[in-house]
Enzyme design. Structure first.
Site, PDB file in Angstrom:
ATOM      1  CD  GLU A  50      -2.817   1.439   2.290  1.00  0.00           C
ATOM      2  OE1 GLU A  50      -3.715   2.287   2.164  1.00  0.00           O
ATOM      3  OE2 GLU A  50      -2.650   0.751   3.314  1.00  0.00           O
ATOM      4  CG  ASN A 102      10.697   9.828  -1.520  1.00  0.00           C
ATOM      5  OD1 ASN A 102       9.996  10.431  -0.721  1.00  0.00           O
ATOM      6  ND2 ASN A 102      11.947  10.168  -1.785  1.00  0.00           N
ATOM      7  CG  ASP A 125      -1.675  15.625  -1.441  1.00  0.00           C
ATOM      8  OD1 ASP A 125      -2.552  16.304  -2.019  1.00  0.00           O
ATOM      9  OD2 ASP A 125      -0.900  16.095  -0.592  1.00  0.00           O
ATOM     10  CG  ASP A 161     -12.096  12.353  -1.740  1.00  0.00           C
ATOM     11  OD1 ASP A 161     -10.933  12.304  -2.135  1.00  0.00           O
ATOM     12  OD2 ASP A 161     -12.454  13.038  -0.755  1.00  0.00           O
ATOM     13  CB  THR A 197      -9.637   5.549   5.845  1.00  0.00           C
ATOM     14  OG1 THR A 197      -9.783   6.256   4.597  1.00  0.00           O
ATOM     15  CG2 THR A 197      -9.086   4.152   5.583  1.00  0.00           C
ATOM     16  CG  PHE A 199      -7.732  10.451   3.853  1.00  0.00           C
ATOM     17  CD1 PHE A 199      -7.409  11.749   3.490  1.00  0.00           C
ATOM     18  CD2 PHE A 199      -6.845   9.742   4.626  1.00  0.00           C
ATOM     19  CE1 PHE A 199      -6.213  12.328   3.880  1.00  0.00           C
ATOM     20  CE2 PHE A 199      -5.645  10.302   5.033  1.00  0.00           C
ATOM     21  CZ  PHE A 199      -5.326  11.598   4.658  1.00  0.00           C
ATOM     22  CD  GLU A 200     -14.605   5.110   1.395  1.00  0.00           C
ATOM     23  OE1 GLU A 200     -15.614   4.682   0.790  1.00  0.00           O
ATOM     24  OE2 GLU A 200     -13.621   4.396   1.699  1.00  0.00           O
TER      25      GLU A 200
END
Length: 219
Positions: A50, A102, A125, A161, A197, A199-200
């Site tokens: 991930e 990274n 992001d 999103d 999560t 964020f969602e």
């Protein structure tokens, strides 16, 4: 980091964190320093990676529910990795490793070619200001890097999103000769292995559509 996160790093990093050889930057990886996954995890098993694992909610849940699979969380924010370790330790998850680095360099230099079975990019992001769009992760260059790290038939799963970023992801991957769609229609069905999560929830609360995409690495 908080005091608790500092303690988690001191006490748990020895087991969970992969410490690669660094190049110039603190989150870089020296070319030619690939790990052997079978040695790191102590077995040969499917590998799920991930990118941008955040606080680790999705990957800790997945690793706890799939002990037969190995998982690697890639994140540049140490506080998120510390929280991931805390939750993994509480859940007695032992098939998870973390790396502070990274993402493209992890795929290029840390992991052997064709070693990943699934690559997850959930809510990266969006760099939503037009002048910042060039900083987005999913580009044609990144698609080629991801393709080299995935085995033939391996899966690339994405979610966002931000509609214009979803459109960009789809355009990039549709144009990549290394990938083919693993969905029908405009968008993929929601991946049932992805937990909801913060964020969602935040995106949904603002009325934004959650877009999933799933692509298969061509043989």
């Amino acid at each position: 980091m908080t005091d608790g996160q500092d303690r988690a790093w001191a006490e748990l990093a020895g087991f969970y964190v992969i410490e690669p050889e660094r190049d110039a930057a603190v989150t870089s990886i020296l070319p030619g320093s690939a790990i052997d996954p079978a040695t790191v995890w102590g077995r040969s098993a499917p590998l799920v990676v991930e990118i941008g694992s955040g606080q680790g909610h999705a990957i800790v849940h997945a690793a706890a529910n799939h002990p037969e699979t190995d998982f690697l969380a890639v994140e540049v924010f140490r506080a998120g990795l510390a929280r991931t370790m805390l939750d993994a330790d509480r859940a007695d998850v032992r098939n998870l490793r973390l790396v502070e680095a990274n993402a493209p360099e992890v795929l290029q230099h840390l992991l052997p070619a064709a070693s990943i079975d699934e690559l997850w990019i959930f809510f990266p992001d969006p760099w939503h200001k037009n002048k910042h769009n060039k900083r987005r992760l999913v580009t044609a260059e990144f698609a080629a890097i991801a393709a080299s790290a995935l085995r033939g038939g391996g899966m690339l799963r994405l979610a966002t999103d931000w509609q214009d970023y979803a459109d960009q992801m789809r355009d990039v991957l549709d144009d990549s000769p290394a990938f083919e769609r693993a969905f029908e229609g405009e968008w993929a069905e929601r991946f049932d292995g992805r937990v909801v999560t913060a964020f969602e929830r935040k995106g949904a609360a603002k009325g934004r559509h959650i877009r999933d995409l799933t692509y298969r690495r061509r043989p």
